[in-house]
Design a protein around this motif. Structure first.
Motif, PDB file in Angstrom:
ATOM      1  N   PRO A   1       0.824  -1.216   0.000  1.00 26.06           N
ATOM      2  CA  PRO A   1       0.000   0.000   0.000  1.00 26.06           C
ATOM      3  C   PRO A   1       0.855   1.262   0.000  1.00 26.06           C
ATOM      4  N   ASP A   2       0.296   2.330  -0.564  1.00 27.58           N
ATOM      5  CA  ASP A   2       1.066   3.568  -0.711  1.00 27.58           C
ATOM      6  C   ASP A   2       1.475   4.179   0.617  1.00 27.58           C
ATOM      7  N   ASP A   3       0.628   3.961   1.640  1.00 28.12           N
ATOM      8  CA  ASP A   3       0.945   4.593   2.915  1.00 28.12           C
ATOM      9  C   ASP A   3       1.827   3.727   3.801  1.00 28.12           C
ATOM     10  N   ALA A   4       2.265   2.599   3.283  1.00 25.61           N
ATOM     11  CA  ALA A   4       3.108   1.727   4.096  1.00 25.61           C
ATOM     12  C   ALA A   4       4.514   2.301   4.185  1.00 25.61           C
ATOM     13  N   PHE A   5       5.151   2.022   5.318  1.00 19.17           N
ATOM     14  CA  PHE A   5       6.527   2.449   5.528  1.00 19.17           C
ATOM     15  C   PHE A   5       7.420   1.252   5.180  1.00 19.17           C
ATOM     16  N   VAL A   6       8.312   1.445   4.210  1.00 21.26           N
ATOM     17  CA  VAL A   6       9.107   0.332   3.718  1.00 21.26           C
ATOM     18  C   VAL A   6      10.566   0.520   4.130  1.00 21.26           C
ATOM     19  N   VAL A   7      11.082  -0.480   4.818  1.00 22.56           N
ATOM     20  CA  VAL A   7      12.503  -0.477   5.161  1.00 22.56           C
ATOM     21  C   VAL A   7      13.181  -1.478   4.246  1.00 22.56           C
ATOM     22  N   TYR A   8      14.220  -1.055   3.575  1.00 18.73           N
ATOM     23  CA  TYR A   8      14.973  -1.990   2.755  1.00 18.73           C
ATOM     24  C   TYR A   8      16.344  -2.182   3.376  1.00 18.73           C
ATOM     25  N   GLN A   9      16.602  -3.402   3.774  1.00 23.24           N
ATOM     26  CA  GLN A   9      17.919  -3.738   4.295  1.00 23.24           C
ATOM     27  C   GLN A   9      18.568  -4.663   3.293  1.00 23.24           C
ATOM     28  N   GLY A  10      19.687  -4.236   2.728  1.00 27.47           N
ATOM     29  CA  GLY A  10      20.305  -5.088   1.711  1.00 27.47           C
ATOM     30  C   GLY A  10      21.606  -4.485   1.239  1.00 27.47           C
ATOM     31  N   HIS A  11      22.217  -5.172   0.283  1.00 28.39           N
ATOM     32  CA  HIS A  11      23.534  -4.701  -0.159  1.00 28.39           C
ATOM     33  C   HIS A  11      23.531  -4.050  -1.526  1.00 28.39           C
ATOM     34  N   HIS A  12      22.405  -4.165  -2.255  1.00 29.12           N
ATOM     35  CA  HIS A  12      22.409  -3.595  -3.600  1.00 29.12           C
ATOM     36  C   HIS A  12      21.238  -2.651  -3.794  1.00 29.12           C
ATOM     37  N   GLY A  13      21.490  -1.581  -4.484  1.00 26.78           N
ATOM     38  CA  GLY A  13      20.426  -0.678  -4.875  1.00 26.78           C
ATOM     39  C   GLY A  13      19.694  -1.286  -6.039  1.00 26.78           C
ATOM     40  N   ASP A  14      18.794  -2.192  -5.750  1.00 26.16           N
ATOM     41  CA  ASP A  14      18.098  -2.896  -6.813  1.00 26.16           C
ATOM     42  C   ASP A  14      16.647  -2.422  -6.831  1.00 26.16           C
ATOM     43  N   GLN A  15      15.737  -3.317  -7.215  1.00 30.46           N
ATOM     44  CA  GLN A  15      14.376  -2.870  -7.490  1.00 30.46           C
ATOM     45  C   GLN A  15      13.666  -2.297  -6.268  1.00 30.46           C
ATOM     46  N   SER A  16      13.823  -2.912  -5.102  1.00 24.71           N
ATOM     47  CA  SER A  16      13.033  -2.486  -3.949  1.00 24.71           C
ATOM     48  C   SER A  16      13.449  -1.139  -3.400  1.00 24.71           C
ATOM     49  N   VAL A  17      14.632  -0.705  -3.716  1.00 23.39           N
ATOM     50  CA  VAL A  17      15.109   0.570  -3.189  1.00 23.39           C
ATOM     51  C   VAL A  17      14.212   1.716  -3.657  1.00 23.39           C
ATOM     52  N   TYR A  18      13.616   1.559  -4.839  1.00 21.32           N
ATOM     53  CA  TYR A  18      12.773   2.638  -5.370  1.00 21.32           C
ATOM     54  C   TYR A  18      11.549   2.871  -4.490  1.00 21.32           C
ATOM     55  N   ARG A  19      11.151   1.883  -3.732  1.00 24.45           N
ATOM     56  CA  ARG A  19       9.969   2.006  -2.908  1.00 24.45           C
ATOM     57  C   ARG A  19      10.329   2.271  -1.441  1.00 24.45           C
ATOM     58  N   ALA A  20      11.611   2.105  -1.098  1.00 19.59           N
ATOM     59  CA  ALA A  20      11.989   2.129   0.310  1.00 19.59           C
ATOM     60  C   ALA A  20      11.912   3.526   0.902  1.00 19.59           C
ATOM     61  N   ASN A  21      11.584   3.593   2.194  1.00 20.70           N
ATOM     62  CA  ASN A  21      11.648   4.849   2.924  1.00 20.70           C
ATOM     63  C   ASN A  21      12.968   4.963   3.673  1.00 20.70           C
ATOM     64  N   VAL A  22      13.445   3.827   4.135  1.00 19.25           N
ATOM     65  CA  VAL A  22      14.738   3.809   4.822  1.00 19.25           C
ATOM     66  C   VAL A  22      15.568   2.691   4.219  1.00 19.25           C
TER      67      VAL A  22
END
Lengths: 742, 254
Positions: free
Chosen positions: A592-613
């Motif tokens: 959902p658009d209002d969700a807060f997304v944390v991306y923990q990882g080593h590469h700036g890949d697809q999920s980074v575009y949606r991440a908040n942190v």
């Protein structure tokens, strides 16, 4: 002029004269006793009484299929028992004597064309090519006689005749068989005064660099391509001194195992193109680790120089990858240098990321996670997650009150209850005993190249039959395409299919279901049909378990062992807080658009575009972590290079976050978290040991699901790009542009 | 010092003996790899003619059905006869398709044997034997005369496409050295002949070429009118009388 000087002058001129004299009758043999081989031989007769005991070379194993077939041969006077049919070279290896060789390779057919392995055999008029000569009872083999040495020196001289003297600019330098053996058998000068031949270099694609002038025509690459890789592209063209290795018509080597020709080439004719002129092998530090690019867990050696991974080489493991690795494993390392996340980052109101300190980033995440309802917290582990970090993630989110933790690739409703339902029960090595394969919705060639190599090996050795259900796919062995959808399975289960009789008559039938099936809504029905087939074909017996699942990702088996199963399959649609631990293949549109997304990882890949942190983590080459492969064998990675920037190990980040969030996890060390894993899944701590599943499917409750008519889909779209590291790799991008079958 | 001098001298002598621009000897007519050209590329269609299809079947019938690949050499030979004396890559692919092996296995065979030509040759492909006995009897002069008369280099086709000159290894006619072979591809695989012309001289070889150009078929075998086949010049010198009776008992009488 002092007397001393005068004396030295006289001496020097005398020495000059003698060297000059030697120069005139120069000989290729540097040791004088060899110039009269027969006389020296008479002296050098060893007495068998005082021989020290010998150990087989490089852990060579002797297996006697039938004790009566053992024959005794004498290697340098030392008696060894070998099974019938072994070659002289293998007998010497068991006796602990290394025979020099170029063309012989234990996993390829015998060519016998380099003649380097010549040994003396008593009562044989000529030296014998030991790689092609079967050992006979009572044979007296002599490996270090002047005759054998002279013969090898002669062969070496001929090999070096047309071999360029470009060792200083050759990438094989330092790990070259020819270089090493010429130290033992080469002369310090050549007698060849003609022009050396030169051969046009071939273009084999973006992975293998060719300098064909260096080729010594051992034909190992031709045999590898034909026998192991199953692509008949390479051949020996021409004859005599004009002979060369090539494809005749220009053709790229479109095999997923092509990189292995670099390892088997004994000279610098085939070298790694991405590694060309990058480093010398003696500058590199080797770290024995494992591969995470697929679920096979191939054993690898990561060669690094300082903070950089320079190359990846295979490590011998008879049970998993033998001594090959796939091209993806070998060449995806350059992805470790690109697109890396090195600082914790927070997305500002303008939508741009700003680097912050760890303290700030974790504080923001802890604040948000404490504000949302526990049922709205979702955690997804990525394809490359190790067992420790998945354990920490599950513990952390459980303590936050959420039970929605899963690993991507396992589908919406994973079955984690029965271990036999998600691992390869036959084991990868056990595939060689199978005589009929039924592949359901899996294309092992792209999903697990090393498993495919095993199947191909079995098919080649025993003419095992292969049936395949799934979309049209590319196989490198004979197979029957039985259908594209589950209907074909239903037909086999009901005995209406012609393949049925083959399956029922099989001694060791082997059914392999692809992990792509996990994503289907009717997966339980498909599994129950497959179990019916297995029951009819007697594929699961006390002495043989032929019902397998072929997983796709390195994290999958461990995540199911640890019970990373979501409470509800719709949890992500209603999530307010999403913790993506390296998960790059989740459907971001579902969040959902209002969700807060944390991306923990080593590469700036697809999920980074949606991440908040963004929380930067270390990659597999930088951390110690346990991975369970598709056959249920736990193995661990070893850090080869330091982490990038401010990145930390995944489990440490979650441990720190838990403390700030107020639910401190009770482990601070790797051994602490491992003892926690031991309480959940003790098999994960059986490092390098395969723990078979205890219960079979027979204890499963009955399934009331109908199969759908939708056909199986390819689980892996592009072999060369499956995860964050491979997508960041330039070499993999070149491969997918050039080598993929369109 | 002396040794080095001797080695240098040896090198000079060798260089003096080395052939002219030809340099190293080429065993076959082409490189060991394929370069696309308008008349030789993999996507050109190629198949055996109707008449040759039956021959292909006949050749395949000589071998067990699980060893079809044994037919590779006869099939390549047939394809070469049909295609005017040379094998384009598409012909090799067709052979590979028929015997059910990977094309590279056929390329390996075709590049190994120098009798398979992988570049264009003339309708009459003239092969001069260059092995020792013929060479001692003047095969180099024969080749020079041929090349000079036709105005081509070795393995080059004349402008009219009629002739090309190549070299080959010993054909076993040393008793009639020097000799050449004429592979006649002018009539396809039906009228294909492969004739030896022996005891030739630079003058005679030019006459043969001119006769071929006129469409004649000069008599094969020895070109020395004094000889009959490989018999001695001017008739036999031994075994002139009736053969003597066998030195042992008469077997027929027993």
């Amino acid at each position: 002029m002092g007397l001393g000087l005068l004396a030295s002058r006289t001496l020097r001129s005398a020495r000059l004269r003698t060297t000059n004299f030697h120069h005139l009758r120069r000989s290729i043999v540097s040791t004088t006793e060899l110039q009269n081989a027969e006389a020296a031989q008479a002296q050098a007769e060893p007495s068998p009484a005082d021989l020290p005991p010998r150990t087989p070379l490089a852990g060579a194993r002797v297996h006697f299929p039938n004790p009566d077939d053992a024959i005794e041969v004498f290697v340098d006077g030392y008696p060894v028992k070998v099974p019938k049919g072994m070659t002289v070279l293998q007998a010497c290896e068991i006796a602990g004597i290394d025979i020099p060789r170029f063309c012989y390779h234990s996993r390829l057919s015998i060519a016998g064309n380099c003649r380097m392995c010549l040994v003396e055999v008593e009562k044989s008029p000529k030296p014998v090519a030991s790689c092609a000569m079967p050992a006979l009872p009572g044979m007296k083999i002599k490996t270090d006689t002047p005759l054998a040495k002279k013969a090898r020196e002669g062969v070496m001289e001929f090999l070096l005749m047309n071999h360029p003297l470009d060792c200083p600019i050759c990438d094989q330098g330092g790990e070259c068989d020819l270089q090493d053996q010429s130290m033992a058998f080469g002369s310090d000068r050549g007698r060849f005064t003609e022009v050396k031949r030169s051969v046009v270099d071939k273009n084999l694609g973006p992975l293998v660099k060719t300098v064909m002038t260096r080729c010594i025509q051992c034909t190992r690459c031709v045999r590898f391509a034909t026998e192991v890789a199953g692509v008949q592209d390479l051949g020996m063209l021409g004859r005599g001194s004009g002979e060369e290795i090539g494809t005749y018509v220009e053709k790229l080597m479109t095999s997923e195992l092509s990189g292995n020709v670099i390892d088997i080439c004994p000279v610098g004719a085939l070298t790694s193109k991405p590694f060309a002129f990058k480093a010398r092998n003696w500058e590199l530090k080797g770290t024995e680790s494992i591969d995470v690019s697929d679920a096979v867990g191939s054993n690898i050696r990561i060669d690094s120089r300082g903070p950089e991974v320079m190359r990846i080489l295979p490590r011998l493991n008879e049970d998993i990858n033998e001594e090959w690795i796939s091209d993806k494993t070998r060449f995806f390392y350059d992805g470790l240098k690109r697109q890396r996340l090195n600082d914790p980052m927070i997305r500002g109101p303008d939508g741009r990321f700003k680097a912050v300190s760890w303290r700030d980033a974790l504080a923001v995440v802890a604040e948000v996670i404490n504000q949302v309802k526990p049922s709205e917290i979702v955690g997804v582990a990525g394809k490359l997650s190790d067992a420790e970090s998945m354990m920490a993630l599950k513990d952390f989110l459980n303590r936050m009150g959420s039970n929605n933790v899963w690993c991507e690739g396992n589908g919406p409703q994973p079955n984690a209850d029965l271990r036999s339902g998600y691992i390869m029960n036959t084991s990868i090595g056990g595939l060689e005993k199978a005589d009929v394969f039924l592949l359901v919705g899996t294309q092992p060639r792209v999903e697990a190249a090393m498993v495919n190599a095993r199947i191909r090996k079995t098919v080649r050795a025993t003419q095992a039959k292969v049936g395949y259900v799934g979309p049209a796919a590319d196989f490198n062995y004979d197979h029957q395409h039985l259908g594209t959808g589950p209907q074909a399975l239903a037909e086999i289960a009901e005995g209406r299919h012609p393949f049925c009789s083959i399956l029922m008559n099989a001694k060791n039938p082997c059914i392999i279901v692809g992990a792509g099936v996990f994503e289907r809504p009717d997966k339980d029905a498909i599994f129950s049909i497959v179990e019916t087939i297995a029951e009819k074909a007697k594929a699961v017996r006390p002495d043989w378990n032929g019902l397998n699942v072929l997983l796709l990702n390195a994290a999958q088996a461990a995540s199911l062992d640890l019970g990373l199963v979501p409470e509800s399959d719709k949890s992500i649609e209603s999530a307010k807080f999403v913790y993506l631990m390296g998960a790059d293949d989740v459907n971001l549109d579902k969040i959902p658009d209002d969700a807060f997304v944390v991306y923990q990882g080593h590469h700036g890949d697809q999920s980074v575009y949606r991440a908040n942190v963004i929380l930067p983590a270390s990659a597999f080459s930088e951390k110690e972590g346990i991975y369970v492969n598709t056959e249920g064998c736990a193995q661990t990675t070893i850090p080869a290079v330091p982490t990038v920037g401010d990145a930390r190990d995944d489990w440490k980040i979650i441990r720190a976050l838990s403390e700030i969030s107020g639910v401190r996890l009770p482990y601070d060390t790797l051994s602490g978290i491992r003892s926690r894993i031991k309480t959940v899944a003790p098999n994960i701590l059986q490092i390098e040991e395969r723990e078979p599943a205890a219960f079979s499917y027979s204890v499963k409750p009955e399934i009331r699901q109908e199969i759908s008519n939708t056909t199986f889909e390819a689980a892996v779209e592009n072999f060369y790009m499956t995860d964050a590291i491979t997508r960041a790799s330039k070499i993999m991008a070149q491969c997918s542009a050039l080598l993929r079958k369109k | 010092m002396l040794g080095r001098l001797a080695a240098q001298r040896l090198l000079e002598i060798r260089q003096a003996f080395r052939l002219g621009p030809q340099g190293s000897r080429s065993f076959s007519t082409a490189l060991n790899y394929h370069i696309d050209s308008p008349d030789n590329k993999p996507d050109l269609p190629w198949e055996f003619t109707e008449a040759n299809q039956t021959k292909v079947k006949e050749i395949l019938s000589h071998y067990p059905s699980n060893y079809k690949q044994s037919a590779v050499i006869p099939l390549l030979d047939l394809a070469q006869q049909q295609h005017g004396g040379w094998l384009p890559v598409s012909a090799m692919n067709e052979v590979a398709r028929i015997i059910e092996v990977a094309p590279i296995r056929v390329y390996e065979v075709a590049t190994f044997y120098s009798m398979f030509n992988r570049t264009k040759v003339g309708k009459y492909h003239l092969l001069v034997c260059g092995t020792t006995p013929c060479m001692l009897r003047g095969s180099r002069d024969i080749e020079d005369a041929l090349l000079k008369h036709l105005g081509v280099k070795r393995n080059e086709v004349t402008k009219d496409g009629l002739f090309s000159v190549g070299e080959m290894e010993c054909m076993g006619c040393c008793v009639n050295a020097p000799m050449i072979t004429v592979a006649d591809y002018s009539n396809g695989s039906e009228g294909y002949t492969y004739n030896y012309y022996e005891d030739i001289t630079p003058k005679r070889v030019v006459e043969i070429v001119e006769a071929l150009r006129r469409g004649e078929k000069p008599p094969r075998g020895t070109q020395n009118p004094e000889r009959i086949n490989s018999g001695p010049e001017g008739g036999n010198t031994t075994l002139l009388g009736e053969p003597k009776a066998p030195p042992c008992r008469d077997l027929d009488a027993c």
